[in-house]
Structure formats: structure tokens, C-alpha cells
Design an enzyme around this catalytic site. Structure first.
Site, PDB file in Angstrom:
ATOM      1  N   CYS A   1     -11.048  50.059  -2.566  1.00 59.44           N
ATOM      2  CA  CYS A   1     -10.627  48.820  -3.201  1.00 59.44           C
ATOM      3  C   CYS A   1     -11.731  47.786  -3.186  1.00 59.44           C
ATOM      4  O   CYS A   1     -12.442  47.619  -2.219  1.00 59.44           O
ATOM      5  CB  CYS A   1      -9.387  48.277  -2.506  1.00 59.44           C
TER       6      CYS A   1
ATOM      7  N   GLU B   1      -7.177  44.456  -7.727  1.00 55.31           N
ATOM      8  CA  GLU B   1      -7.142  45.875  -8.079  1.00 55.31           C
ATOM      9  C   GLU B   1      -5.830  46.512  -7.669  1.00 55.31           C
ATOM     10  O   GLU B   1      -5.175  46.067  -6.725  1.00 55.31           O
ATOM     11  CB  GLU B   1      -8.281  46.621  -7.366  1.00 55.31           C
TER      12      GLU B   1
END
Ligand code: SAH
Ligand code: SF4
Length: 340
Positions: A333, A91
Site C-alpha cells: 500500500c 488506495e
């Protein structure tokens, strides 16, 4: 010489250009395409002859991540799931702030071996370190998607940066070099779970990167529960390492503290944090937990947050509260990727 062109210095590129029998002005063109107005494929380097592009492709394949999923938050930040050339996913988040300011929070590993219990990335386990070019490419992807220069970089996405120290430094040097991506060193922040060796190594580097340390508890037994893999690096040693870091660098650092309701937000926890900050030239960043849905953890309420901030400031500890950006697109995240 590694075979990743994106990490080459101008000297190394000169060698490549000579080896491939090209005139020397191609170096400048390559620097332009790789770093100044970077593109992710040789096909886009339109002023290079096809034969040169073909030779580069064969000798130095560019293997950039691809955008696998992109979510745009109401606040303008964009969260990306990127697919690497071995199909694994990471990510990255890009946050436009004021005019001319675009911050990128990038990943340094696929997953993370440290398994902090409140962290979605920790829960997914560890696959591998990112290569230096995969770290740099995240910035380029954000830059191209926003059509705007990235001004700030945070190594604060998935993974523990200091467990991938060499690749991280190679990447940060590309990002920081005034002749390559020219992002100021003070605009580059490395967030660590508190790896003492990494803090010591960073202190001895000439670069002025900013350090952030994820503390989350200043009581040893509680920290061991929240960050079990960090139990081998006790708080007193971390404290000492941070004192030494400041002595060597004269640079203030940030202590990050994710506030979790009824877990690490008691008055005793606050007192322990105030004690820990003694003799440290630090800035405290309080972060309300991003609810990852598991473990029953909830963010502390805004009253607790304000009270912590006020008390810390009363003790002359510079403190800010981080507004979690992109909460509507699964800000923490690991959350977006793990929900796909
Ligand atoms: N591994 C490094 C950098 C990546 S994590 C580190 O731990 O510092 C980046 C930051 O996000 C850390 O401060 C981490 O504790 C925090 N974080 C992890 N899960 C979170 C969550 N659910 N809510 C808010 N912050 C979280
Ligand atoms: Fe790894 Fe940081 Fe998540 Fe802990 S908080 S598991 S160190 S990414």
C-alpha cells in the site's frame, strides 16, 4: 445524528423519511439502495421520486470516492487509487479468491502518521482520517466493479485503523449488520501496528472482528528502528495486552511479520519471535517484504522464509506465509499512489 446517510441505522432512516414527508415504504427502498444493492449516487435510486432525491441530495450529500486509477494484476486482483471529495488520494485492493469470495483491503486514513521505515504509506506523511462513509464506500466500489458481493474485509490498507477508531467502528458496523451489508464479523480483520489502547478497546466490544498485529520484530531495539513511532508502546506491554485480549475474547489473533533481508530475519530475531509467542494464542503470518525501492530494503529469500515457517511450526506456533498478491501492480500500500 451525523449527516452521513450511509452510516444510518434503519431507525434513523425512518426518521429521515418521516421528516421529509415520505411514506414509510421508502425506508425499505433506501435500505436497498444504500446497503443491500448499494449505489453511490441518488440519481441511481431510480424508484425514488425526483423531489425526494433532491431533498436527500441537499440534506445528506453522498460524497463517494472516485476511481482515479485502476490496475489489474495478472492474478486477478485489482488495485485502485481513489480520489476523495477533497481531492486527496487513497488506495484500495480487491482480491477475488475462490468462487464467491472477494476480499477487500481498505484504507482508514489518508497517509499514516506512524512512519514505519519500510512502508510507502508511512513515508508520505499523514493528511486526515477517513469518514465512516468513505471507509464503507471502498467496499461498494469494489463490489460494483466486480459485480460481486464482497465477502471479506481487511482494514489493512493505508493508515493506522486504531487512530481512527470511532469512524472505523461505525463503518464496520454498517458492513457487518445483517440488515445492511451483512459481511460476517469473522470475515472482518483489523490490522494494527500494535496500538495498545485500541487492542484494549476492541477486546471490550461485543463484535467478533479479527485482530492482526504488525510485529515485524520481537527485539525492542530493532522494532524501535523499524517502527520508531511505536517505541512508546513497548513489546512487554503489547504482550500483556495480547494475553488480556485473548482472556477476554477467547479469539485467536494474527501476528504479522514482514521479513526484510538481513534486517529482521536473523536466527536471534527468530528466537525472539518464538519467545514472544509464548503464552499467546496466535497465528503467525510471515510476509516477504514488498520492495518499495527505498531504504535499500529487500525481501528475505524463500529459504529463510521456509526455514522460519518450519522452525515456528516445530515450536507449535501455527504459521503461514502470505503470498503477496498483486506484486506486479505495486502490491504494498502506498506504492501505486506514490508512483503516479
Ligand atoms: N497500519 C496498520 C495497517 C496498515 S499496514 C498496520 O501497520 O498494521 C498493513 C500491513 O502492511 C502491515 O502489516 C504493514 O507492516 C505491512 N507493510 C507495510 N509496508 C510493507 C511492505 N513494503 N511490504 C510488505 N508489507 C508491508
Ligand atoms: Fe502506518 Fe501501518 Fe505503514 Fe506503519 S505499516 S506506516 S502503521 S500504514
Amino acid at each position: 445524528m451525523a449527516d452521513v446517510l450511509r452510516t444510518y441505522s434503519e431507525e434513523n432512516l425512518k426518521q429521515v423519511v418521516t421528516d421529509l414527508g415520505q411514506p414509510s415504504y421508502r425506508v425499505k427502498q433506501l435500505v436497498e439502495w444504500l446497503f443491500v444493492h448499494p449505489v453511490l449516487s441518488y440519481d441511481e435510486m431510480t424508484n425514488l421520486p425526483a423531489s425526494f432525491r433532491k431533498a436527500l441530495k441537499e440534506r445528506f450529500p453522498l460524497l463517494p470516492p472516485r476511481i482515479y486509477n485502476r490496475q489489474i494484476s495478472r492474478d486477478g486482483s485489482r488495485k485502485y487509487v481513489l480520489q476523495l471529495d477533497d481531492d486527496s488520494l487513497i488506495e484500495m485492493v480487491a482480491m477475488p479468491q475462490e468462487k464467491d469470495r472477494l476480499s477487500v483491503c481498505l484504507s482508514t486514513q489518508v497517509g499514516c502518521p506512524l512512519q514505519c521505515i519500510f512502508c510507502a504509506t508511512g513515508r508520505e506523511g499523514f493528511q486526515r482520517n477517513l469518514r465512516a462513509d468513505e471507509i464503507v464506500d471502498q467496499v461498494i466500489i469494489a463490489q460494483n466493479d466486480f459485480n460481486m458481493r464482497v465477502s471479506h474485509v481487511l482494514a489493512m490498507g493505508q493508515g493506522e485503523p486504531f487512530l481512527n477508531y470511532d469512524n472505523l467502528m461505525d463503518a464496520l458496523h454498517v458492513l457487518n449488520d445483517p440488515h445492511r451489508m451483512a459481511i460476517g464479523s469473522r470475515h472482518i480483520t483489523i490490522s494494527t501496528s500494535g496500538m495498545i489502547k485500541g487492542i484494549e478497546r476492541l477486546a471490550s466490544e461485543p463484535d467478533q472482528f479479527t485482530l492482526a498485529v504488525s510485529l515485524h520484530a520481537a527485539i525492542q531495539s530493532l522494532r524501535d528502528k523499524l517502527m520508531p513511532k511505536m517505541a512508546s508502546q513497548p513489546l512487554d506491554m503489547l504482550h500483556q495486552a495480547l494475553i488480556t485480549y485473548y482472556k477476554k475474547t477467547r479469539r485467536r489473533f494474527t501476528l504479522e511479520y514482514v521479513l526484510i533481508d538481513k534486517v529482521n530475519d536473523s536466527p536471534a530475531c527468530l528466537e525472539a519471535l518464538i519467545d514472544f509467542c509464548q503464552y499467546l494464542h496466535c497465528h503467525v503470518n510471515l510476509i516477504p517484504l514488498n520492495d518499495t525501492g527505498d531504504e535499500g530494503f529487500k525481501p528475505s529469500g524463500s529459504r529463510t522464509l521456509n526455514q522460519w515457517q518450519n522452525t515456528l511450526i516445530q515450536h507449535h506456533i501455527e504459521t503461514t506465509v502470505r503470498n503477496s498478491r498483486g506484486a506486479d501492480i505495486m502490491g504494498a500500500c502506498g506504492q501505486l499512489k506514490n508512483s503516479l
